[in-house]
Design a protein around this motif. Structure first.
Motif, mmCIF file in Angstrom:
data_model
loop_
_atom_site.group_PDB
_atom_site.id
_atom_site.type_symbol
_atom_site.label_atom_id
_atom_site.label_comp_id
_atom_site.label_asym_id
_atom_site.label_seq_id
_atom_site.Cartn_x
_atom_site.Cartn_y
_atom_site.Cartn_z
ATOM 1 N N UNK A 4 49.172 41.972 42.037
ATOM 2 C CA UNK A 4 49.980 41.642 40.864
ATOM 3 C C UNK A 4 49.886 40.152 40.548
ATOM 4 N N UNK A 5 49.883 39.316 41.581
ATOM 5 C CA UNK A 5 49.757 37.877 41.369
ATOM 6 C C UNK A 5 48.383 37.524 40.810
ATOM 7 N N UNK A 6 47.348 38.178 41.314
ATOM 8 C CA UNK A 6 45.993 37.913 40.806
ATOM 9 C C UNK A 6 45.883 38.378 39.356
ATOM 10 N N UNK A 7 46.470 39.540 39.060
ATOM 11 C CA UNK A 7 46.449 40.019 37.671
ATOM 12 C C UNK A 7 47.176 39.054 36.752
ATOM 13 N N UNK A 8 48.306 38.510 37.216
ATOM 14 C CA UNK A 8 49.054 37.537 36.414
ATOM 15 C C UNK A 8 48.247 36.260 36.217
ATOM 16 N N UNK A 9 47.554 35.820 37.253
ATOM 17 C CA UNK A 9 46.706 34.634 37.141
ATOM 18 C C UNK A 9 45.559 34.871 36.157
ATOM 19 N N UNK A 10 44.947 36.043 36.230
ATOM 20 C CA UNK A 10 43.889 36.380 35.272
ATOM 21 C C UNK A 10 44.424 36.418 33.843
ATOM 22 N N UNK A 11 45.635 36.936 33.673
ATOM 23 C CA UNK A 11 46.243 36.959 32.332
ATOM 24 C C UNK A 11 46.498 35.542 31.838
ATOM 25 N N UNK A 12 46.891 34.646 32.752
ATOM 26 C CA UNK A 12 47.133 33.259 32.375
ATOM 27 C C UNK A 12 45.849 32.542 31.970
#
Length: 174
Positions: A4-12
């Motif tokens: 979830x953190x990696x997905x959020x970073x990719x979204x950022x």
């Protein structure tokens, strides 16, 4: 790091790069990649003219790498959460991106070759056909933008909320 953190970073990374690189970037790179009108009248020989046009190649390569950031984010999202339905769309997106990048580079390079200050035909008239490439580029980029935007939206939203929890009114109150 959790998925979830990696997905959020990719979204950022994905959303700003999509906006700044894909929507605002073409205007900046168009101004930088073509031979300017101040330089064209000073070019008198075919060698000078070709050298000025070839000077745009590193900028075109940098442009292609910068534009690849949103597509790379989509590929990384697919690696994190493999879904066969989205995988086909991401492959289609990557193919459209490759074609759009090639057409854009050919157009920018061709428009650099067409800029002769004195109207002399230094190069083959075939390069004049590159003036039609922006229309082809638009026909490819519109579906590419729509597909990339929809894939980015689907990948950057949270899927952990179940349908039953989303329908409960006490869960939707902040």
């Amino acid at each position: 790091m959790t998925r979830l953190a990696v997905r959020a970073l990719l979204a950022a990374v994905f959303w700003p790069s999509l906006f700044f690189f894909w929507f605002l970037g073409p205007f900046v790179f168009l101004l930088l990649s073509t031979t300017s009108s101040e330089v064209c009248p000073r070019l008198e020989t075919r060698a000078e003219f070709l050298a000025a046009a070839n000077g745009t190649i590193p900028l075109l390569a940098a442009q292609g790498l910068v534009y690849a950031v949103p597509v790379l984010c989509l590929v990384l999202w697919q690696r994190l959460l493999p879904e066969p339905a989205r995988a086909r769309h991401i492959v289609t997106c990557a193919k459209l991106f490759a074609v759009a990048t090639a057409i854009g580079a050919l157009w920018a390079y061709g428009s650099s070759l067409l800029c002769d200050g004195y109207g002399r035909p230094f190069f083959s008239p075939v390069w004049q056909w590159t003036s039609y490439l922006p229309m082809v580029g638009i026909a490819i980029n519109v579906p590419l933008y729509v597909l990339t935007f929809s894939l980015g939206r689907a990948n950057s939203t949270r899927e952990e909320v179940s349908a039953g929890d989303a329908a409960r009114p006490d869960r939707n109150i902040p």
